[in-house]
Motif scaffolding. Structure first.
Motif, mmCIF file in Angstrom:
data_model
loop_
_atom_site.group_PDB
_atom_site.id
_atom_site.type_symbol
_atom_site.label_atom_id
_atom_site.label_comp_id
_atom_site.label_asym_id
_atom_site.label_seq_id
_atom_site.Cartn_x
_atom_site.Cartn_y
_atom_site.Cartn_z
ATOM 1 N N CYS A 33 0.838 -1.199 0.000
ATOM 2 C CA CYS A 33 0.000 0.000 0.000
ATOM 3 C C CYS A 33 0.875 1.251 0.000
ATOM 4 O O CYS A 33 2.053 1.216 0.367
ATOM 5 N N ALA A 34 0.266 2.357 -0.386
ATOM 6 C CA ALA A 34 0.984 3.633 -0.422
ATOM 7 C C ALA A 34 1.573 3.981 0.943
ATOM 8 O O ALA A 34 2.669 4.544 1.041
ATOM 9 N N GLU A 35 0.858 3.601 1.991
ATOM 10 C CA GLU A 35 1.313 3.941 3.340
ATOM 11 C C GLU A 35 2.572 3.173 3.715
ATOM 12 O O GLU A 35 3.368 3.642 4.549
ATOM 13 N N CYS A 36 2.754 1.987 3.119
ATOM 14 C CA CYS A 36 3.986 1.229 3.381
ATOM 15 C C CYS A 36 5.189 2.025 2.891
ATOM 16 O O CYS A 36 6.202 2.153 3.596
ATOM 17 N N ALA A 37 5.067 2.545 1.675
ATOM 18 C CA ALA A 37 6.160 3.347 1.116
ATOM 19 C C ALA A 37 6.360 4.611 1.938
ATOM 20 O O ALA A 37 7.496 5.059 2.148
ATOM 21 N N LEU A 38 5.258 5.177 2.413
ATOM 22 C CA LEU A 38 5.351 6.414 3.201
ATOM 23 C C LEU A 38 6.139 6.193 4.492
ATOM 24 O O LEU A 38 7.029 6.980 4.822
ATOM 25 N N VAL A 39 5.826 5.139 5.221
ATOM 26 C CA VAL A 39 6.553 4.934 6.479
ATOM 27 C C VAL A 39 8.010 4.550 6.196
ATOM 28 O O VAL A 39 8.901 4.881 6.985
ATOM 29 N N GLY A 40 8.257 3.898 5.067
ATOM 30 C CA GLY A 40 9.644 3.620 4.678
ATOM 31 C C GLY A 40 10.391 4.913 4.396
ATOM 32 O O GLY A 40 11.534 5.092 4.832
ATOM 33 N N ALA A 41 9.733 5.815 3.690
ATOM 34 C CA ALA A 41 10.353 7.116 3.391
ATOM 35 C C ALA A 41 10.589 7.904 4.674
ATOM 36 O O ALA A 41 11.605 8.595 4.819
ATOM 37 N N LEU A 42 9.652 7.795 5.603
ATOM 38 C CA LEU A 42 9.805 8.482 6.888
ATOM 39 C C LEU A 42 11.083 8.014 7.580
ATOM 40 O O LEU A 42 11.907 8.829 8.017
ATOM 41 N N HIS A 43 11.219 6.721 7.652
ATOM 42 C CA HIS A 43 12.363 6.156 8.362
ATOM 43 C C HIS A 43 13.667 6.472 7.639
ATOM 44 O O HIS A 43 14.662 6.855 8.257
ATOM 45 N N LEU A 44 13.633 6.321 6.311
ATOM 46 C CA LEU A 44 14.832 6.587 5.513
ATOM 47 C C LEU A 44 15.262 8.046 5.623
ATOM 48 O O LEU A 44 16.452 8.367 5.609
ATOM 49 N N GLY A 45 14.295 8.918 5.742
ATOM 50 C CA GLY A 45 14.583 10.355 5.799
ATOM 51 C C GLY A 45 14.941 10.872 7.180
ATOM 52 O O GLY A 45 14.979 12.086 7.387
#
Ligand code: THU
Length: 136
Positions: A60-72
């Protein structure tokens, strides 16, 4: 009031969600989704859904979002906006509410089809990190 700083720029979040939706990989469902969120320190993080020929592996889009959060750099989510392929507000699925819950800032807000709601309203009585501590 959980936040005393500037108001959330919901239009900016909507624009980021729509931009993310434009990057979706959804050849199977043909249902592109984009999600964007404002962090406590003012960053906007976003994500799109990424499907798979093995349908159940869809992210889901939210999976990518939390990944981006952590990566950033990590941090906490203050406000969230999700859109479908028409740019209409989309409610996060149940699993994704849990993903967002993990990284919520106190008083986190979500744009919903019924207007702005809090995380606690869209995922009441949630299971979370505190529950793991209770029985240790
Ligand atoms: N989808 C999301 O990306 N987020 C949600 O919260 C709901 C559903 C995606 C998964 C799948 O690629 C498509 O929407 C149809 O279910």
């Amino acid at each position: 009031m959980a936040f005393t700083d500037a108001a959330v720029d919901w239009a900016a979040l909507e624009a980021a969600a729509v931009a993310a939706m434009g990057k979706a990989y959804a050849p199977y469902s043909k249902f592109p989704v984009g999600a964007a969120a404002l962090t406590e320190d003012g960053r906007i993080v976003s994500g799109c859904n990424v499907e798979n020929a093995s349908y159940g592996l869809t992210l889901c889009a939210e999976c990518a979002l939390v990944g981006a959060l952590h990566l950033g750099g990590g941090g906490r989510l203050r406000a969230f906006y999700c859109v479908d392929g028409k740019g209409n507000v989309l409610m996060p699925c149940g699993r994704c509410r849990q993903l967002l819950y993990e990284f919520r800032a106190p008083g986190m807000q979500l744009m919903t089809t019924q207007g702005i709601k809090t995380m606690d309203q869209v995922l009441p009585d949630a299971f979370g990190p505190d529950n793991l501590e209770e029985n240790r």
